[in-house]
Design a protein around this motif. Structure first.
Motif, PDB file in Angstrom:
ATOM      1  N   ASN A 142      32.972  36.412  58.639  1.00 33.26           N
ATOM      2  CA  ASN A 142      34.372  35.456  58.614  1.00 33.26           C
ATOM      3  C   ASN A 142      33.911  34.776  56.745  1.00 33.26           C
ATOM      4  O   ASN A 142      35.118  35.100  56.742  1.00 33.26           O
ATOM      5  CB  ASN A 142      34.185  34.576  59.569  1.00 33.26           C
ATOM      6  N   GLY A 143      32.639  34.420  56.494  1.00 34.63           N
ATOM      7  CA  GLY A 143      32.255  33.968  55.449  1.00 34.63           C
ATOM      8  C   GLY A 143      32.857  35.104  54.074  1.00 34.63           C
ATOM      9  O   GLY A 143      33.408  34.796  53.763  1.00 34.63           O
ATOM     10  N   PHE A 144      32.498  35.978  54.058  1.00 30.80           N
ATOM     11  CA  PHE A 144      32.697  37.116  53.212  1.00 30.80           C
ATOM     12  C   PHE A 144      34.018  37.685  52.982  1.00 30.80           C
ATOM     13  O   PHE A 144      34.230  37.711  52.398  1.00 30.80           O
ATOM     14  CB  PHE A 144      31.204  38.372  54.019  1.00 30.80           C
ATOM     15  N   TYR A 145      34.209  37.603  54.669  1.00 37.62           N
ATOM     16  CA  TYR A 145      36.069  37.668  53.940  1.00 37.62           C
ATOM     17  C   TYR A 145      36.613  37.346  53.162  1.00 37.62           C
ATOM     18  O   TYR A 145      37.834  37.282  52.198  1.00 37.62           O
ATOM     19  CB  TYR A 145      36.818  38.189  55.246  1.00 37.62           C
ATOM     20  N   ARG A 146      36.760  36.056  53.151  1.00 37.08           N
ATOM     21  CA  ARG A 146      37.328  34.572  52.950  1.00 37.08           C
ATOM     22  C   ARG A 146      36.675  34.953  51.106  1.00 37.08           C
ATOM     23  O   ARG A 146      37.543  33.904  50.394  1.00 37.08           O
ATOM     24  CB  ARG A 146      36.396  33.142  53.901  1.00 37.08           C
ATOM     25  N   VAL A 147      35.381  34.930  51.171  1.00 37.10           N
ATOM     26  CA  VAL A 147      34.145  34.664  49.733  1.00 37.10           C
ATOM     27  C   VAL A 147      35.286  35.764  49.098  1.00 37.10           C
ATOM     28  O   VAL A 147      35.550  35.733  47.874  1.00 37.10           O
ATOM     29  CB  VAL A 147      33.254  34.673  49.705  1.00 37.10           C
ATOM     30  N   MET A 148      35.381  36.738  49.502  1.00 40.07           N
ATOM     31  CA  MET A 148      35.970  38.453  48.668  1.00 40.07           C
ATOM     32  C   MET A 148      37.329  37.876  48.559  1.00 40.07           C
ATOM     33  O   MET A 148      38.105  38.201  47.360  1.00 40.07           O
ATOM     34  CB  MET A 148      35.928  39.541  49.726  1.00 40.07           C
ATOM     35  N   TRP A 150      38.686  35.083  47.593  1.00 38.29           N
ATOM     36  CA  TRP A 150      38.480  34.115  46.660  1.00 38.29           C
ATOM     37  C   TRP A 150      38.533  34.219  45.481  1.00 38.29           C
ATOM     38  O   TRP A 150      39.128  34.801  44.355  1.00 38.29           O
ATOM     39  CB  TRP A 150      37.666  32.651  46.865  1.00 38.29           C
ATOM     40  N   MET A 151      38.128  35.986  45.492  1.00 35.82           N
ATOM     41  CA  MET A 151      37.516  36.595  44.552  1.00 35.82           C
ATOM     42  C   MET A 151      38.254  37.112  43.473  1.00 35.82           C
ATOM     43  O   MET A 151      37.981  38.304  42.570  1.00 35.82           O
ATOM     44  CB  MET A 151      35.472  37.223  44.522  1.00 35.82           C
ATOM     45  N   GLY A 152      39.589  37.842  44.753  1.00 32.60           N
ATOM     46  CA  GLY A 152      40.777  38.269  44.379  1.00 32.60           C
ATOM     47  C   GLY A 152      40.102  39.733  44.426  1.00 32.60           C
ATOM     48  O   GLY A 152      40.580  40.929  43.999  1.00 32.60           O
ATOM     49  N   SER A 226      31.467  44.468  42.432  1.00 30.83           N
ATOM     50  CA  SER A 226      31.543  45.826  42.147  1.00 30.83           C
ATOM     51  C   SER A 226      33.714  45.435  41.982  1.00 30.83           C
ATOM     52  O   SER A 226      34.193  45.631  41.392  1.00 30.83           O
ATOM     53  CB  SER A 226      31.490  46.965  43.110  1.00 30.83           C
ATOM     54  N   PHE A 227      33.493  44.071  42.266  1.00 36.37           N
ATOM     55  CA  PHE A 227      35.367  44.116  42.664  1.00 36.37           C
ATOM     56  C   PHE A 227      35.485  43.201  41.974  1.00 36.37           C
ATOM     57  O   PHE A 227      37.165  42.452  41.246  1.00 36.37           O
ATOM     58  CB  PHE A 227      36.010  43.213  43.764  1.00 36.37           C
ATOM     59  N   SER A 228      34.754  42.241  41.566  1.00 33.53           N
ATOM     60  CA  SER A 228      35.568  40.769  40.768  1.00 33.53           C
ATOM     61  C   SER A 228      34.226  40.160  39.237  1.00 33.53           C
ATOM     62  O   SER A 228      33.403  40.283  39.416  1.00 33.53           O
ATOM     63  CB  SER A 228      35.257  39.968  41.806  1.00 33.53           C
ATOM     64  N   VAL A 229      35.230  39.576  38.068  1.00 34.27           N
ATOM     65  CA  VAL A 229      34.442  38.742  37.733  1.00 34.27           C
ATOM     66  C   VAL A 229      34.692  37.209  37.499  1.00 34.27           C
ATOM     67  O   VAL A 229      34.443  36.420  36.890  1.00 34.27           O
ATOM     68  CB  VAL A 229      34.820  39.288  36.092  1.00 34.27           C
ATOM     69  N   VAL A 230      34.860  37.438  38.466  1.00 30.74           N
ATOM     70  CA  VAL A 230      35.045  35.178  38.861  1.00 30.74           C
ATOM     71  C   VAL A 230      34.146  35.369  39.010  1.00 30.74           C
ATOM     72  O   VAL A 230      33.502  33.829  37.912  1.00 30.74           O
ATOM     73  CB  VAL A 230      35.749  35.338  39.826  1.00 30.74           C
ATOM     74  N   PRO A 231      33.077  36.058  39.480  1.00 31.38           N
ATOM     75  CA  PRO A 231      31.593  34.619  38.852  1.00 31.38           C
ATOM     76  C   PRO A 231      31.382  34.313  37.671  1.00 31.38           C
ATOM     77  O   PRO A 231      30.832  33.793  37.279  1.00 31.38           O
ATOM     78  CB  PRO A 231      30.639  35.416  39.549  1.00 31.38           C
ATOM     79  N   LEU A 232      31.839  35.108  36.353  1.00 29.62           N
ATOM     80  CA  LEU A 232      31.916  35.682  35.266  1.00 29.62           C
ATOM     81  C   LEU A 232      31.842  34.402  34.438  1.00 29.62           C
ATOM     82  O   LEU A 232      32.025  33.665  34.051  1.00 29.62           O
ATOM     83  CB  LEU A 232      31.213  36.732  34.624  1.00 29.62           C
TER      84      LEU A 232
END
Ligand code: UDP
Ligand code: MG
Length: 313
Positions: A142-148, A150-152, A226-232
């Motif tokens: 669940n945490g994983f789907y939520r974080v994904m 947020w990351m768009g 692979s899918f998000s540059v949000v961390p950057l």
């Protein structure tokens, strides 16, 4: 008539494989009988470099002239790559991928086929409840789907790799050349018409999960980078906030130094920022490193898998 292909990645699955193959062949036979699918429909068993008797079982099925095609990868390449090998090798109009452990309810394949006939190119199998999984697995998932979210990165919640894809969707998938393919993120990007079919997930029929925590973390990291540059972007934001904060504090420090006698040569004000900024910098370097590493791997463009042997085709 629809030629159906069932793609099953297998890694050390000798305990479940006989039951899985039994049930899947029974399902195929029933669907052929009912005139829903072509008699040339096949089960593709992809041996992902198993160390147990999985491959000899597969060879035996193929020798018994069952509707089974066996693919042996040259070594263990992981679930996603094994799946790809099967999807790309499979012939047929509708291709369903399913795990070997019978956790996913095969009865809904019929409903998936209905959706396919109604014109959907992708039909996702979605778990209604995960009562059969451990609390830990449920929480992390669940945490994983939520974080994904947020990351768009667009993913379908509670959908693993149990899905039907049309020939057209498979051909589109072939055009993604990434070495690290995260299928659950890529497939919604295809954009073709899709549908969801819900089912109840049961416990593994036999054998152990091949996804220990280490692999789950690596899958999640892979998915995010692979899918998000949000961390950057977060790093840039963090840098901006720290700089702004420092400016405010400097003004205050100057004010104290110039207009009051309270200024003590401070230990805290020197040492704390050193540790804090050191931490922020290391974290940021780590995140950037993760993406640079990804670039490095993708730039090499290494092949994803090698098929060593094919039986029953
Ligand atoms: N699998 C694979 N290669 C691997 C690990 C797993 O092909 O390196 C297959 C495995 O045989 C199974 C599927 O991937 O068919 C899902 O694995 P598992 O059921 O262990 O994962 P879980 O359901 O616990 O997430
Ligand atoms: Mg499983």
């Amino acid at each position: 008539m629809i030629a159906l292909a069932l793609v099953v990645p297998c890694y050390n699955e000798q305990e479940v494989l006989p039951e899985t193959v039994d049930r899947l062949t029974a399902l195929l036979a029933r669907l052929v009988e009912a005139g829903q699918i072509d008699a040339g429909s096949r089960i593709y068993l992809v041996d992902d470099g198993s160390r147990d008797g999985t491959w000899s079982l597969i060879e035996a099925y193929a020798a018994q002239r069952m509707p089974v095609v066996g693919l042996k990868l040259s070594r263990n390449r992981g679930h996603q790559n094994a799946l790809l090998a099967g999807l790309f090798a499979a012939r047929g109009d509708a291709i369903v991928s399913i795990d070997a452990d019978l956790q996913d309810d095969i009865a809904i394949i019929e409903t998936m086929l209905d959706r396919f006939r109604q014109g959907c190119d992708v039909v996702y199998g979605v778990r209604r409840q995960r009562g059969a999984d451990t609390l830990f697995k449920r929480c992390t998932a669940n945490g994983f789907y939520r974080v994904m979210g947020w990351m768009g990165a667009q993913t379908i919640a509670n959908h693993a790799d149990y899905r039907l894809m049309s020939r057209r969707a498979i051909e589109a998938l072939k055009q993604f050349g990434e070495s690290n393919l995260y299928l659950r993120g890529i497939i919604p990007m295809l954009g073709y018409r899709s549908a969801i079919v819900e089912y109840d997930r049961s416990a593994r029929f036999a054998g152990q999960s091949k996804y220990p925590l280490r692999r789950m973390i690596s899958l999640a990291l892979n998915a995010v980078t692979s899918f998000s540059v949000v961390p950057l972007r977060t790093i840039s934001l963090l840098g901006l906030l720290v700089s702004l904060g420092t400016m405010v504090v400097s003004v205050w420090v100057l004010w104290v130094a110039l207009f009051s006698s309270r200024a003590v040569p401070g230990w805290a004000s020197t040492v704390l920022p050193i540790y804090f900024l050191g931490g922020v910098q290391l974290l940021s370097l780590g995140v950037i490193g993760e993406y640079v590493g990804k670039l490095y791997i993708e730039a090499k463009g290494r092949p994803r898998y090698f098929v060593e042997q094919v039986v029953g085709d």
